[in-house]
Design an enzyme around this catalytic site. Sequence first.
Site, PDB file in Angstrom:
ATOM      1  N   GLY A 143      11.693   1.176  -0.225  1.00 27.46           N
ATOM      2  CA  GLY A 143      10.814   2.021  -1.023  1.00 27.46           C
ATOM      3  C   GLY A 143      10.327   3.204  -0.216  1.00 27.46           C
TER       4      GLY A 143
ATOM      5  N   GLY B  40       7.096   6.044  -0.529  1.00 26.49           N
ATOM      6  CA  GLY B  40       5.906   6.463  -1.256  1.00 26.49           C
ATOM      7  C   GLY B  40       5.188   7.578  -0.538  1.00 26.49           C
ATOM      8  N   GLY B  41       4.034   7.950  -1.062  1.00 27.66           N
ATOM      9  CA  GLY B  41       3.260   9.018  -0.469  1.00 27.66           C
ATOM     10  C   GLY B  41       2.792   8.689   0.932  1.00 27.66           C
TER      11      GLY B  41
ATOM     12  N   GLY C 234       4.491   6.700   3.107  1.00 31.23           N
ATOM     13  CA  GLY C 234       5.647   6.680   3.990  1.00 31.23           C
ATOM     14  C   GLY C 234       6.705   5.730   3.457  1.00 31.23           C
ATOM     15  N   LYS C 235       7.623   5.355   4.325  1.00 33.47           N
ATOM     16  CA  LYS C 235       8.723   4.477   3.933  1.00 33.47           C
ATOM     17  C   LYS C 235       8.318   3.011   4.092  1.00 33.47           C
ATOM     18  CE  LYS C 235      12.409   7.723   5.161  1.00 33.47           C
ATOM     19  NZ  LYS C 235      13.601   7.965   6.013  1.00 33.47           N
ATOM     20  N   VAL C 236       8.948   2.161   3.280  1.00 34.95           N
ATOM     21  CA  VAL C 236       8.729   0.722   3.365  1.00 34.95           C
ATOM     22  C   VAL C 236      10.064   0.060   3.696  1.00 34.95           C
ATOM     23  CG1 VAL C 236       7.891  -1.345   2.203  1.00 34.95           C
ATOM     24  CG2 VAL C 236       6.899   0.869   1.657  1.00 34.95           C
TER      25      VAL C 236
ATOM     26  N   ASP D 125      -6.837   2.241  -8.096  1.00 38.89           N
ATOM     27  CA  ASP D 125      -5.446   2.627  -8.350  1.00 38.89           C
ATOM     28  C   ASP D 125      -4.695   1.482  -9.024  1.00 38.89           C
ATOM     29  OD1 ASP D 125      -3.403   4.475  -8.377  1.00 38.89           O
ATOM     30  OD2 ASP D 125      -2.666   3.961  -6.384  1.00 38.89           O
TER      31      ASP D 125
END
Length: 837
Positions: A504, A506-507, A509-511, A621
């Site tokens: 993944g 996202g805002g 960073g990477k997962v 969120d």
Amino acid sequence: MWDCKEIGLFICALSILPLLCFSANFVPIDNYLIDCGAPHNTSVGTRNFAADNFFKNFLSTQQNILASTSLTSISSAGDDSPLYQTARVFTESSKYTFQINHKGRHWIRLYFYSFSYEKYNLSTANFAVATQINILLSNFSVQKNPIMKEYLVNVTSDTLVITFTPSDNSIAFVNAIEVVSVPDDLIVDDAFTLNPLASYSGLLTQALETVFRVNMGGPTVSPGNDTLHRTWIPDQSFLIQPNLASNVSNIGAVKYVKGGPTENTAPPTIYGTLTEMNSNNDPRSNFNVTWQFDVEPGFQYLVRLHLCDIVSKGLNELYFNIYIDSWLAAKDLDLSIINNNVLATPYYKDLVSAPTTSNKILVSIGPSALNSDYPNAILNGLEIMKMNNSMSSLSAAAAVTLSSTSGSNSKKVGIIAGVSVGAFIAVVLVGFFFVLCRKRRRLARQGHSKTWVPLSINDGTSHTMGSKYSSGTTASAASNFGYRIPFAAVQEATNNFDESWVIGIGGFGKVYKGELSDGTKVAVKRGNPRSQQGLAEFRTEIEMLSQFRHRHLVSLIGYCDEKNEMILIYEYMEQGTLKSHLYGSGLPNLSWKERLDICIGAARGLHYLHTGYAKAVIHRDVKSANILLDENLMAKVADFGLSKTGPELDQTHVSTAVKGSFGYLDPEYFRRQQLTEKSDVYSFGVVLFEVLCARPVIDPSLPREMVNLAEWAMKWQKRGQLDQIIDATLAGKIRPDSLRKFGETAEKCLADYGVDRPSMGDVLWNLEYALQLQEALVQGDPEENSTNMIGELSPQINDFDHEASVTAAQFEASSLDDLSGVSMSKVFSQLVKSEGR
């Protein structure tokens, strides 16, 4: 028969390239070229545009309004002029659907030329254009003729849908469309940020709009002379002081080398011309050559600098600096060193700006103090591309509207991506970034670092505890289980952050998916060290998760802050996100019982946040992407980076800046910037409708009344016809009583004012009741219109399969039981791309 996917080989201009040139013939797998409204195919150079009238299966509309002009030559259209002589007109929302054979980056080029045809005046057209994911244009009208809008979008599905939606009482039109595959390496994931100059990742998830593509020191380069059919325009009109610049051309000197840029990056006509300082060989010259470009405020921009030293006679002769606005983009740049001591070799550098508050971007080149000879600086080419904002939009006119009315069946219940109040949003954005800039300047004066520093919870209070990795690692004193994990152990777990292990982006960073030395599968969330928002979220995540243990909240295994890294480590959740099971990923459909169980689990987690700690914690969120599922589809609430502790006992709310995800945001919180637990309740209500309807909460490609899920679903709920819009896979499988109770619960959650919304405990109780109604364990509903069923249910429901309790006191005890006995080996997380916040 005409093939709309015609594949043409690009022919390199080998005659002007030396033998060391590495040719880059690119054959696009998807190559849709459509001349809209044309009666026959149209040839433009070496390319053939198909008449869309022959491919009506591309179109969702039954309309066939084909406009044409008698003009045989359209001023300033150049080689593309035949495409502008016809257009297809839409009086209602209409879609083009393209089958995608190669997922990844694609050009979308839209051609517009307004003219009058019968009763249709295209110059008055006002409309929006969107894909399934991105808003490309909103409140758009053709202000100059002709115009071609070019976009780079990352297509991850089997189809690309482009929707044209007229504004009220207006029309939409398009003259021609291109949907063409792009080389995978044209835009890579990594770049650099400005202020400070640091690494950046995440470009692959961005949609981009070409704003400027400029050939420094050379003439216009037409699409026929570019392997990817791009247009490059001269730079003279952008120079602030043209007398300070001079041009150089030496196209034959350009040497493309293996592993570097290719002709797909930019043609030799770009790298073989340049603008340099007009210093007249004066060693005292000390000035910058500056170009000025008009941009739209409130967006980030990708600036690509194309460089090739065709002026130096020997190595290490030319050192220079490059600036973007007031920020240093490249210092003491020596292209001969970068290109392994080979002159005249192409090089490019990608830089990402901060969201702009100005409507100008300045690009400057100037001399370096390292020059041993007379000062000089060069620039060969430049591309400026707008990056989509947090609403997945490339148009500032795609705005947020809120209704302040109440007591009417037609009142708005949420936030809608619309074609309105663009100017208002622009003003808000400018004000926000003005305040942000002032804050950053103040921090700089106080000596605060703008990069991450090693973190200690509770003002640095920490202790050493043993771990499986070493004899002692540092952990938070406030945490019973969270501890600092060595960077070497994280590297080992992720195979040195193997890109093929990314699950993944996202805002933050990477997962990465990883595996610890004892075989435990983990999700490793590696943050961007230069993100100020990321630092705040990193701290909040650790501080929050170090205090909670609950079977329906994700649990933190550890964190790492060595080497300026910000890494969070969670255990891996096999089934990913709730969102991925509802739409867009092709996973098996969830049954109604499974969906109710998931909603109940998430509600339990949120209820514990609101009531199970000394002070309420507001998630801020709540969305389907932050509800994760284990191998048994048990739900856990994730991502506490935006969480906030609730108000004190003598307060009703927390005043704070608005944060959250578009489509889920509480309108009262947005209006008043006053946060309460009921803001989570509103967001959860949106999730309930998302679960029921299995569609995105905001979908700009749909007709206007359907764009916002909360608003659309509420209309059907108020009519008592919610069954008309449920997920088709659930049709006939939901008991009417269960659906009614579920719909009433969601409706109460979406009340305009927080005081009218139920607590999460009430929501949980009603979802448990809806489940029992579905399983036919409860005969009838004691109070059909109530969403607060605590203490009023039939004794028959005491034997819940999901630990529901009969009294509020018993329920609280059940929640507290979740604090102990939870296995840490069954927690978290497959985090996928987060929506914009």
